[in-house]
Enzyme design. Structure first.
Site, PDB file in Angstrom:
ATOM      1  N   GLU A 187      16.953  94.820 -18.765  1.00 59.44           N
ATOM      2  CA  GLU A 187      17.139  94.133 -17.481  1.00 59.44           C
ATOM      3  C   GLU A 187      15.834  94.307 -16.723  1.00 59.44           C
ATOM      4  O   GLU A 187      15.521  95.407 -16.280  1.00 59.44           O
ATOM      5  CB  GLU A 187      18.296  94.771 -16.700  1.00 59.44           C
ATOM      6  CG  GLU A 187      19.658  94.648 -17.362  1.00 59.44           C
ATOM      7  CD  GLU A 187      20.222  93.239 -17.307  1.00 59.44           C
ATOM      8  OE1 GLU A 187      19.615  92.362 -16.652  1.00 59.44           O
ATOM      9  OE2 GLU A 187      21.262  93.006 -17.937  1.00 59.44           O
ATOM     10  N   CYS A 243      15.820  93.361  -7.901  1.00 59.22           N
ATOM     11  CA  CYS A 243      15.413  92.480  -9.008  1.00 59.22           C
ATOM     12  C   CYS A 243      15.889  91.045  -8.796  1.00 59.22           C
ATOM     13  O   CYS A 243      15.228  90.103  -9.199  1.00 59.22           O
ATOM     14  CB  CYS A 243      15.989  93.018 -10.306  1.00 59.22           C
ATOM     15  SG  CYS A 243      17.769  93.236 -10.226  1.00 59.22           S
ATOM     16  N   ASN A 293      15.770 101.778  -7.535  1.00 59.27           N
ATOM     17  CA  ASN A 293      16.147 100.917  -6.402  1.00 59.27           C
ATOM     18  C   ASN A 293      17.659 100.872  -6.142  1.00 59.27           C
ATOM     19  O   ASN A 293      18.074 100.814  -4.991  1.00 59.27           O
ATOM     20  CB  ASN A 293      15.530  99.519  -6.528  1.00 59.27           C
ATOM     21  CG  ASN A 293      15.921  98.778  -7.784  1.00 59.27           C
ATOM     22  OD1 ASN A 293      16.377  99.374  -8.751  1.00 59.27           O
ATOM     23  ND2 ASN A 293      15.740  97.476  -7.774  1.00 59.27           N
TER      24      ASN A 293
HETATM   25  P1  NAD Z   1       9.575 101.032 -14.170  1.00 58.77           P
HETATM   26  O1  NAD Z   1       9.635 100.135 -15.347  1.00 58.77           O
HETATM   27  O2  NAD Z   1       8.265 101.586 -13.785  1.00 58.77           O
HETATM   28  O3  NAD Z   1      10.543 102.290 -14.399  1.00 58.77           O
HETATM   29  C1  NAD Z   1      11.910 102.164 -14.670  1.00 58.77           C
HETATM   30  C2  NAD Z   1      12.392 103.383 -15.431  1.00 58.77           C
HETATM   31  O4  NAD Z   1      11.785 103.404 -16.721  1.00 58.77           O
HETATM   32  C3  NAD Z   1      12.028 104.716 -14.804  1.00 58.77           C
HETATM   33  O5  NAD Z   1      13.073 105.634 -15.083  1.00 58.77           O
HETATM   34  C4  NAD Z   1      10.750 105.098 -15.540  1.00 58.77           C
HETATM   35  O6  NAD Z   1      10.522 106.491 -15.527  1.00 58.77           O
HETATM   36  C5  NAD Z   1      11.040 104.584 -16.925  1.00 58.77           C
HETATM   37  N1  NAD Z   1       9.884 104.154 -17.719  1.00 58.77           N
HETATM   38  C6  NAD Z   1       8.747 103.546 -17.281  1.00 58.77           C
HETATM   39  N2  NAD Z   1       7.970 103.238 -18.322  1.00 58.77           N
HETATM   40  C7  NAD Z   1       8.608 103.640 -19.436  1.00 58.77           C
HETATM   41  C8  NAD Z   1       8.324 103.579 -20.822  1.00 58.77           C
HETATM   42  N3  NAD Z   1       7.177 103.049 -21.279  1.00 58.77           N
HETATM   43  N4  NAD Z   1       9.225 104.068 -21.710  1.00 58.77           N
HETATM   44  C9  NAD Z   1      10.385 104.592 -21.269  1.00 58.77           C
HETATM   45  N5  NAD Z   1      10.708 104.694 -19.965  1.00 58.77           N
HETATM   46  C10 NAD Z   1       9.840 104.212 -19.061  1.00 58.77           C
HETATM   47  O7  NAD Z   1      10.247 100.222 -12.985  1.00 58.77           O
HETATM   48  P2  NAD Z   1      10.426 100.638 -11.448  1.00 58.77           P
HETATM   49  O8  NAD Z   1       9.175 100.355 -10.716  1.00 58.77           O
HETATM   50  O9  NAD Z   1      11.013 101.994 -11.351  1.00 58.77           O
HETATM   51  O10 NAD Z   1      11.566  99.598 -11.016  1.00 58.77           O
HETATM   52  C11 NAD Z   1      11.284  98.359 -10.502  1.00 58.77           C
HETATM   53  C12 NAD Z   1      11.437  97.283 -11.565  1.00 58.77           C
HETATM   54  O11 NAD Z   1      12.764  97.283 -12.081  1.00 58.77           O
HETATM   55  C13 NAD Z   1      11.226  95.899 -10.992  1.00 58.77           C
HETATM   56  O12 NAD Z   1      10.442  95.135 -11.886  1.00 58.77           O
HETATM   57  C14 NAD Z   1      12.633  95.334 -10.923  1.00 58.77           C
HETATM   58  O13 NAD Z   1      12.722  93.929 -10.959  1.00 58.77           O
HETATM   59  C15 NAD Z   1      13.269  95.954 -12.109  1.00 58.77           C
HETATM   60  N6  NAD Z   1      14.728  95.921 -11.960  1.00 58.77           N
HETATM   61  C16 NAD Z   1      15.445  95.063 -12.746  1.00 58.77           C
HETATM   62  C17 NAD Z   1      16.825  94.975 -12.593  1.00 58.77           C
HETATM   63  C18 NAD Z   1      17.642  94.051 -13.440  1.00 58.77           C
HETATM   64  O14 NAD Z   1      18.844  94.249 -13.522  1.00 58.77           O
HETATM   65  N7  NAD Z   1      17.062  93.063 -14.076  1.00 58.77           N
HETATM   66  C19 NAD Z   1      17.461  95.767 -11.645  1.00 58.77           C
HETATM   67  C20 NAD Z   1      16.693  96.608 -10.845  1.00 58.77           C
HETATM   68  C21 NAD Z   1      15.329  96.692 -11.024  1.00 58.77           C
END
Ligand code: NAD
Length: 488
Positions: free
Chosen positions: A259, A293, A162
């Site tokens: 995060e 987020c 994002n």
């Molecule tokens: P996601 O958890 O599906 O994926 C995020 C990243 O992690 C990707 O690179 C993915 O390939 C990897 N990943 C997924 N599962 C994994 C695992 N089991 N082990 C290792 N790597 C893994 O999230 P998304 O859908 O890409 O992003 C949206 C989410 O991110 C939302 O929940 C949002 O709130 C959160 N987010 C949080 C912040 C923050 O700073 N708190 C900022 C931006 C987004």
């Protein structure tokens, strides 16, 4: 990286040891799709053990080499050159990110290269000024202790799509400042722009192996997290993935910062300036088509101004210009995938079944035939215990609820598994501040909300563990050793 004649961008390697290395012939590739056109933009390798082992190994060598022994001042200079090199590529980065994730171009520059460079500069300053050790008089023996700060080692950095570069540099910058080396795994939806990060690192003269990049999906990330050569994990993403990663790091006793998701509240008090509130909520409720987020996806408003605020939010939602993210007039792009749009649609259907009403939106825009667009949606009369108010939608859907008074508003805000952002809107700054202090959340703003590199950012409850930004963000990459020195 080879640009093939059809304009497809095809990545056929990974980045390790300061070079683009071809992947093993059997390594599969993943398609990168433009969410605004539903057309293929390019391909990336779905890296597996061979590539990840090589990237971790080059990060280990660099850590044991000159970078691991460098002074804070040397690292600061390299980081400032890195910031310059990133900024030089700002327009290119913005365009490529927008084509991959649908973020409006106007936002993409600020949220990626500009933010990355600012974070690098902030931590470069800390690298230069925070001493590598601190002398403390001893209390239990004659002499003193020196508290030494050492880098944790090789850091696995895993980020979502994002705000791909802004989020990556919230980890890369403090890791570099501490003297760590890095293996970055971007999200498969937004990996094409990372070759520009690699180019910038080379131009900045970062020693080979200090920054390595492997692309791929969940399994690539999981293998990286559990790799014995990785000393720390810095993750941004969903709470579900965060829980899994935390469990793996717990098993390995590996430090981890997480995060995660949010369901933050805007608390609109009965004396709020409505025009200013709506102005602020335009960003806080809908930034990046709600795929943020920190989103204030619950608006908790004093009952006496409920109607006025709902009318204002409906007008605001209808004012967004949905369309091509590359068009400067566009203020809202598409959702990231078809599946994500279906998920959002499911949440809105569920909210209606739970008794909420859709005041505007709740459908795909009829004038856009292609692209995973969804209209900005205001759901009213939402019960704070309902699914729409409790779960992260990650789309342009705002749940509006009335509160009898400030105490009720605080109780509703805190009745959530999450605690990441939030805002309080009132003409009386003292009243707003006393309300804000009672909200269980990592960050909260008065008549505004922002990120500030000097102030720690992170989550309470299911929104995360640890902090990014501020000196606290640097400490996450530091191991302490107390050296006891007897009086001579
Ligand atoms: P996601 O958890 O599906 O994926 C995020 C990243 O992690 C990707 O690179 C993915 O390939 C990897 N990943 C997924 N599962 C994994 C695992 N089991 N082990 C290792 N790597 C893994 O999230 P998304 O859908 O890409 O992003 C949206 C989410 O991110 C939302 O929940 C949002 O709130 C959160 N987010 C949080 C912040 C923050 O700073 N708190 C900022 C931006 C987004």
């Amino acid at each position: 990286v080879t640009a093939v004649p059809t304009d497809l961008i095809s990545h056929t390697g990974f980045y390790a040891g300061g070079a683009h290395v071809p992947v093993a012939p059997e390594t599969p590739s993943l398609a990168v799709i433009n969410p605004a056109t539903e057309q293929r933009l390019g391909t990336i390798p779905d890296c597996g053990p061979a590539e990840i082992d090589a990237a971790v190994s080059s990060a280990q060598s660099a850590f044991l080499g000159e970078w691991g022994r460098s002074s804070g001042a040397e690292r600061a200079s390299a980081m400032e050159r890195f910031a310059d090199a990133i900024l030089k590529r700002s327009d290119e980065i913005a365009a490529l990110v927008s084509r991959q994730n649908g973020m409006p171009l106007a936002m993409s520059g600020l949220a990626n290269a500009v933010s990355a460079a600012a974070t690098l500069r902030y931590y470069a300053e800390l690298a230069r000024t925070v001493p590598a050790g601190e002398v403390r008089p001893a209390l239990s023996f004659a002499g003193h202790s020196v508290v030494l700060r050492a880098p944790v080692g090789v850091v696995a950095t895993i980020v979502p799509w994002n705000y791909p570069q802004g989020l990556a540099f919230m980890k890369i910058a403090p890791a570099l400042a501490a003297g760590c080396t890095i293996v970055l795994k971007p999200s498969p939806e937004t990996s094409l722009d990372t070759s520009l990060i690699a180019d910038a690192a080379e131009e900045a003269g970062l020693p080979p192996g200090v920054l390595n990049i492997v692309t791929g999906g969940r399994e690539t990330g999981s293998y990286l997290v559990t790799h014995p050569g990785v000393n720390k994990v810095a993750f941004t993403g969903s709470t579900a993935a965060g829980r899994m990663i935390a469990a793996q790091c717990g098993q390995a006793l590996k430090p981890v910062t997480l995060e995660l998701g949010g369901k933050s509240a805007a608390l609109v008090l009965d004396d709020a300036d409505m025009a200013a509130t709506l102005d602020g909520l335009a960003f806080l409720c809908f930034a990046n088509a709600g795929q943020s987020c920190f989103l204030n996806s619950r608006v908790i408003v004093a009952r006496s101004c409920y109607e006025e605020l709902v009318d204002g939010l409906v007008t605001l939602a209808r004012s967004f210009v949905l369309g091509d993210p590359m068009d400067e007039a566009t203020t809202m792009g598409p959702l990231i995938t078809a599946a994500q749009r279906e998920r959002v649609e499911g949440y809105v259907r569920g909210a209606v079944a739970d008794g909420a009403r859709v005041a505007t939106g709740g459908r795909r825009p009829p004038h856009l035939e292609r692209g995973w667009f969804y209209e900005p949606t205001i759901a009213i009369d939402v019960d704070n215990r309902s699914t729409l108010a409790q779960e992260e939608v990650f789309g342009p859907v705002v749940a509006v609820m009335a509160a009898a008074d400030d105490d009720a508003a605080v109780a509703m805000a805190n009745d959530s598994d999450f605690g990441l952002g939030g805002s309080v809107w009132s003409a009386d700054q003292d009243r707003a501040e006393s309300v804000a202090r009672r909200v269980q959340t990592g960050t909260i703003g008065i008549n505004m909300w922002t990120l500030d590199p000097a102030a720690p950012f992170g989550g309470h409850k299911a929104s995360g563990l640890g902090r990014e930004f501020g000196p606290e963000g640097l400490d996450e990459y530091v191991n302490l050793t107390s050296l006891f020195v007897p009086a001579g």
